[in-house]
Design a protein around this motif. Structure first.
Motif, PDB file in Angstrom:
ATOM      1  N   VAL A 181       0.819  -1.210   0.000  1.00 29.38           N
ATOM      2  CA  VAL A 181       0.000   0.000   0.000  1.00 29.38           C
ATOM      3  C   VAL A 181       0.851   1.258   0.000  1.00 29.38           C
ATOM      4  O   VAL A 181       1.959   1.282   0.532  1.00 29.38           O
ATOM      5  N   SER A 182       0.302   2.313  -0.586  1.00 32.98           N
ATOM      6  CA  SER A 182       0.959   3.619  -0.559  1.00 32.98           C
ATOM      7  C   SER A 182       1.006   4.128   0.870  1.00 32.98           C
ATOM      8  O   SER A 182       0.154   3.816   1.697  1.00 32.98           O
ATOM      9  N   ARG A 183       2.042   4.941   1.163  1.00 28.43           N
ATOM     10  CA  ARG A 183       2.214   5.449   2.526  1.00 28.43           C
ATOM     11  C   ARG A 183       1.172   6.508   2.895  1.00 28.43           C
ATOM     12  O   ARG A 183       1.132   6.978   4.031  1.00 28.43           O
ATOM     13  N   ILE A 184       0.323   6.856   1.945  1.00 30.64           N
ATOM     14  CA  ILE A 184      -0.860   7.670   2.188  1.00 30.64           C
ATOM     15  C   ILE A 184      -2.065   6.892   1.682  1.00 30.64           C
ATOM     16  O   ILE A 184      -2.051   6.372   0.568  1.00 30.64           O
ATOM     17  N   CYS A 185      -3.097   6.813   2.504  1.00 30.26           N
ATOM     18  CA  CYS A 185      -4.364   6.211   2.101  1.00 30.26           C
ATOM     19  C   CYS A 185      -5.372   7.340   1.887  1.00 30.26           C
ATOM     20  O   CYS A 185      -5.533   8.200   2.758  1.00 30.26           O
ATOM     21  N   LEU A 186      -6.042   7.343   0.742  1.00 31.60           N
ATOM     22  CA  LEU A 186      -7.034   8.383   0.496  1.00 31.60           C
ATOM     23  C   LEU A 186      -8.333   8.029   1.213  1.00 31.60           C
ATOM     24  O   LEU A 186      -8.996   7.044   0.895  1.00 31.60           O
ATOM     25  N   GLY A 187      -8.691   8.830   2.213  1.00 33.16           N
ATOM     26  CA  GLY A 187      -9.937   8.642   2.940  1.00 33.16           C
ATOM     27  C   GLY A 187     -11.102   9.206   2.160  1.00 33.16           C
ATOM     28  O   GLY A 187     -11.037  10.317   1.628  1.00 33.16           O
ATOM     29  N   CYS A 188     -12.188   8.446   2.096  1.00 35.11           N
ATOM     30  CA  CYS A 188     -13.309   8.797   1.213  1.00 35.11           C
ATOM     31  C   CYS A 188     -14.563   9.227   1.961  1.00 35.11           C
ATOM     32  O   CYS A 188     -15.662   9.224   1.383  1.00 35.11           O
ATOM     33  N   MET A 189     -14.428   9.629   3.224  1.00 36.31           N
ATOM     34  CA  MET A 189     -15.582  10.091   3.978  1.00 36.31           C
ATOM     35  C   MET A 189     -16.144  11.387   3.396  1.00 36.31           C
ATOM     36  O   MET A 189     -17.318  11.704   3.584  1.00 36.31           O
ATOM     37  N   GLY A 190     -15.313  12.129   2.675  1.00 36.13           N
ATOM     38  CA  GLY A 190     -15.755  13.386   2.072  1.00 36.13           C
ATOM     39  C   GLY A 190     -16.457  13.216   0.745  1.00 36.13           C
ATOM     40  O   GLY A 190     -16.871  14.199   0.129  1.00 36.13           O
ATOM     41  N   PHE A 191     -16.624  11.975   0.281  1.00 45.58           N
ATOM     42  CA  PHE A 191     -17.337  11.694  -0.955  1.00 45.58           C
ATOM     43  C   PHE A 191     -18.754  11.220  -0.625  1.00 45.58           C
ATOM     44  O   PHE A 191     -18.967  10.527   0.366  1.00 45.58           O
ATOM     45  N   GLY A 192     -19.711  11.560  -1.462  1.00 44.75           N
ATOM     46  CA  GLY A 192     -21.068  11.070  -1.257  1.00 44.75           C
ATOM     47  C   GLY A 192     -22.111  12.167  -1.350  1.00 44.75           C
ATOM     48  O   GLY A 192     -21.791  13.360  -1.360  1.00 44.75           O
ATOM     49  N   ASN A 193     -23.346  11.744  -1.431  1.00 47.60           N
ATOM     50  CA  ASN A 193     -24.471  12.665  -1.548  1.00 47.60           C
ATOM     51  C   ASN A 193     -24.597  13.509  -0.278  1.00 47.60           C
ATOM     52  O   ASN A 193     -24.860  12.975   0.798  1.00 47.60           O
TER      53      ASN A 193
END
Length: 344
Positions: free
Chosen positions: A13-25
């Motif tokens: 895995v990349s040393r940064i994980c993209l958090g996706c809590m900011g995506f969505g309706n």
């Protein structure tokens, strides 16, 4: 970008994980500041171009629309086997318990819903999002292991737990031949360092990856307090986590600004560089392209020991907040059901 093996797994895995809590309706779910499907695709494509291959979402984020937006973006822009996708399941509801839905059936139902949202056949990392005090450890572990055997999950992780809970769960898994947790996603950043008491030591000893959330303290470590944002104004959960210690935390935040000025980089890069020293891959959210560029730069920024000491020395112990502040029923009989199951 640099990469690392995720604990005892075979995931790189990349040393940064993209958090996706900011995506969505933004019209449904807990958050009003999330971004739409087109913006999600643009941000995910930028992350991929920058070398990020690790993405974290959850069925609980905006009622599954975060998973939907992420799945569509990845399916457009990346080969499935080139990315590591993590999602999470929540505890059984009162209604499920009343209707006799078992812990194992709940996990299967949750996973199938997530796979449908993502439009994928499997997830690389399936995370136990928060502790279910009404379901035994054995039931959770067997339910997860069944889905691993079916090929719908490659590895399992856990979030929002105490060190003793993670240790006990993996002990049971070891004894029963079940899949063990390879990662833990808890609350950890420069102004909330309670994970250093026990969890960090357990993870180092057992080679469990730490992939903490709230890496920038919901943006507080990326700017000084006079800078206002939409999320700062509208994220009530973040206020719950950070407002009570804002005065003492501000002293540390100002030191982040001071070191950032010294290096001529952003505060985000300083805060993440400090965290990357201690964990495998922090989960960092983004709702704008420049935020992705900024977090990626942190991977190659090295702080000297004098700077690290300067950033750390003002920290004072904090009370647990958020989900963990509510998880206090450790003496409940329902927490000890696993003891009976061990006899099986």
């Amino acid at each position: 970008m640099r990469y690392s093996t995720l604990g005892n797994s075979k995931l790189n895995v990349s040393r940064i994980c993209l958090g996706c809590m900011g995506f969505g309706n933004p019209n449904i779910g807990q958050h009003s500041w999330t971004v739409d499907e087109n913006t999600t695709h643009t941000i995910v494509k930028k992350a991929l171009d920058c070398g990020i291959n690790f993405f974290d979402t959850a069925i609980g984020y905006q009622k599954g629309t975060s998973e939907e937006y992420l799945g569509k973006a990845l399916n457009k822009s990346a080969a499935r086997d080139s990315v590591v996708v993590a999602t999470k399941f929540i505890p059984r509801s009162d209604e499920e318990i009343e209707n006799g839905i078992s812990g194992q059936q709940h996990i299967e139902n949750m996973l199938n819903s997530s796979l449908s949202h993502l439009n994928m056949d499997y997830v690389d990392l399936y995370i136990y999002h928060m502790w279910d005090y009404r379901t035994s450890m054995y039931e959770i572990l067997e339910g997860l292991n069944n889905q691993v055997k079916k090929g719908k999950i490659r590895y399992i992780g856990i979030s929002n737990c105490y060190a003793w809970q993670l240790a006990k769960m993996n002990d049971i898994a070891q004894a029963e031949g079940f899949a063990k947790f390879v990662s833990v996603q808890n609350h950890y950043n420069l102004i909330f360092r309670e994970e250093e008491r026990e969890m960090a030591k357990l993870c180092k000893f057992d080679n469990i990856a730490m992939t903490p959330y709230s890496a920038l303290a919901s943006g507080r470590l990326s700017r000084t307090s006079e800078v206002l944002t939409k999320r700062l104004n509208e994220d009530s959960y973040a206020h719950l986590k950070y407002d009570s210690t804002a005065a003492e935390d501000e002293k540390i935040i100002l030191r982040v600004k001071e070191i950032a000025d010294k290096y001529k980089v952003s505060m985000t890069q300083i805060a993440l560089s400090w965290l990357i020293r201690n964990v495998t891959s922090p989960v960092v959210g983004a709702t704008r392209l420049e935020q992705v560029e900024d977090m990626v730069k942190a991977v190659d920024l090295s702080l000297n020991e004098e700077d690290v000491k300067y950033l750390e020395e003002l920290y004072r112990p904090h009370n647990l907040v958020g989900v963990m502040a509510q998880n206090t029923g450790v003496s409940s009989d329902k927490n000890l059901v696993w003891m009976q199951n061990l006899k099986r």
